[in-house]
Design an enzyme around this catalytic site. Structure first.
Site, short mmCIF file in Angstrom:
data_model
loop_
_atom_site.label_atom_id
_atom_site.label_comp_id
_atom_site.label_asym_id
_atom_site.label_seq_id
_atom_site.Cartn_x
_atom_site.Cartn_y
_atom_site.Cartn_z
CD GLU A 10 -20.75 -10.18 -23.84
OE1 GLU A 10 -20.29 -10.34 -25.15
OE2 GLU A 10 -20.72 -11.70 -23.97
CB CYS B 104 -24.57 -16.09 -17.06
SG CYS B 104 -22.91 -16.58 -17.23
CB CYS C 282 -11.07 -14.67 -21.05
SG CYS C 282 -10.50 -15.70 -19.87
CB CYS D 29 -10.90 -21.11 -24.76
SG CYS D 29 -10.28 -21.18 -22.70
CB CYS E 42 -13.44 -18.95 -25.41
SG CYS E 42 -14.13 -17.27 -25.07
CB CYS F 290 -18.73 -15.28 -22.26
SG CYS F 290 -17.23 -16.45 -22.75
S1 SF4 Z 1 -14.33 -20.05 -21.82
FE1 SF4 Z 1 -13.43 -18.09 -22.74
S2 SF4 Z 1 -13.46 -16.33 -20.28
FE2 SF4 Z 1 -13.97 -18.58 -20.92
S3 SF4 Z 1 -12.30 -19.35 -19.29
FE3 SF4 Z 1 -11.47 -19.47 -21.76
S4 SF4 Z 1 -11.46 -18.22 -22.95
FE4 SF4 Z 1 -11.41 -17.29 -20.71
#
Ligand code: SF4
Length: 363
Positions: A96, A110, A117, A121, A124, A340
């Site tokens: 994206e 962005c 990832c 997190c 997310c 994201c």
């Molecule tokens: S917010 Fe999402 S994309 Fe950003 S580092 Fe954490 S898990 Fe990875």
């Protein structure tokens, strides 16, 4: 990355490497400048469009290099002008990227650095299924080129933030050459001062960047004011700890002179309490830093909520009184799943796997 036919993407080469390739074949060095101008200024998507190159060279380039290998799998536009693209890569993976407009005439993009990832997190969408792979330099640049094509010819991208899917510092060998292409006058010509790398905090990589005199801004995503809470919200913190991240960030500031930014996603009832604000003051008050507070936009399937306006206002008030430089940043384009990883998951859920495809501009 090479295609199945063993072809390289042209933008996986630096301009100097491309120039050397041309020289080996007896072509004058200025041809590299012409090709780059077609790609970065004239928005060409194929070598056949480069009409001031000899036909034989255009054919040679098309036989040797890939150029436009991403396809727009989804394109959403929000009421505030934010546009989000889901790009399909040559191997069928998807990433994206977002174009944000503001009333000062800025056009910020962005962009993503990885498919998925590994940082995990908990709030997310990008990290829900872990990391699939790093993006190549060409795939990172392609996001900027695709978003740039959404703008009228007289407008250009003004700012770049690496804050999409992925942890950019886990993919520096591809991220740095891509940002070099973004910032060079013969590339996209975006001032390095308008480029920001966002990280959850990998101290060794931050120090490496600092020692190299990295010209870009660094934004550290904190999301919690103490290790206990951060270990829950940002699992990668367990191996590192806030102290080591802040020490590396201080080193970055000392060696580059770039003002630090910290990002803090405010999760309703989780990290938005007055005691969290007071702990943040202890962490940040003696640092020349800006703290960006980002009220959370809920992600389907995740249990986190937007903070109340009262909690947000109180949080800001405590920080400001404590001497912390703070700004609230509302996520633009929340109606188009601009946080994201959300659009990628949404489309995958709705459509199932999408067949690999190559080429074409915005749908
Ligand atoms: S917010 Fe999402 S994309 Fe950003 S580092 Fe954490 S898990 Fe990875």
């Amino acid at each position: 990355m090479q295609s199945a036919a063993g072809m390289l993407h042209l933008l996986d080469l630096t301009r100097e490497e491309f120039q050397a390739w041309l020289a080996q074949r007896g072509h004058p060095g200025y041809r590299a400048g012409q090709v780059w101008q077609w790609i970065f200024q004239r928005r060409a998507v194929g070598f056949e469009q480069m009409t001031d190159l000899p036909q034989a060279l255009r054919a040679e380039l098309a036989g040797q290099f890939l150029l436009d290998t991403t396809r727009v799998a989804a394109h959403r536009t929000a009421d505030d002008g934010t546009e989000k693209l889901l790009l399909q890569l040559a191997d069928g993976e998807q990433v994206e990227c977002v174009l944000l407009r503001d009333d000062r005439g800025h056009h910020a993009v962005c962009i993503s650095s990885q498919v998925g990832c590994a940082m995990g997190c908990v709030f997310c969408a990008s990290g829900l299924n872990g990391v699939v792979r790093n993006l190549t330099t060409a795939e990172i640049v392609a996001q900027m080129l695709q978003l740039g094509r959404l703008l009228p010819p007289e407008n250009r991208i003004s700012h770049v933030v690496m804050m999409g899917m992925g942890e950019p510092l886990a993919n520096l060998p591809h991220v740095l050459p891509a940002l070099e292409m973004a910032s060079r006058p013969d590339g996209l010509g975006i001032s390095a001062r308008r480029i920001t790398i966002s990280t959850v905090g990998l101290p060794a990589a931050i120090r490496r960047l600092a020692e190299q005199g990295c010209p870009y801004h660094l934004a550290v995503s904190l999301h919690a004011p103490n290790d206990e809470l951060r270990n829950q919200l940002v699992p990668s913190n367990r191996k590192v700890g806030i102290g080591a991240i802040l020490a590396a960030a201080d080193e970055y500031f000392r060696l580059t002179g770039r003002r630090l930014m910290f990002e803090y996603v405010l999760l309703g009832g989780v990290n938005d309490q007055p005691e969290h604000a007071r702990q943040l003051i202890q962490l940040l008050r003696n640092r020349s830093a800006l703290l960006n507070l980002i009220p959370y936009n809920p992600v389907k399937g995740l249990p986190y909520e937007t903070p109340s306006s009262r909690a947000t206002a109180r949080f800001v008030e405590i920080l400001t009184e404590g001497g912390v430089n703070v700004k609230i940043r509302y996520r633009k384009g929340s109606r188009i799943d601009a946080a994201c990883g959300q659009l990628r998951r949404l489309v995958a859920a709705a459509e199932g796997p999408v067949a690999p495809a190559v080429g074409s501009g915005p749908a």
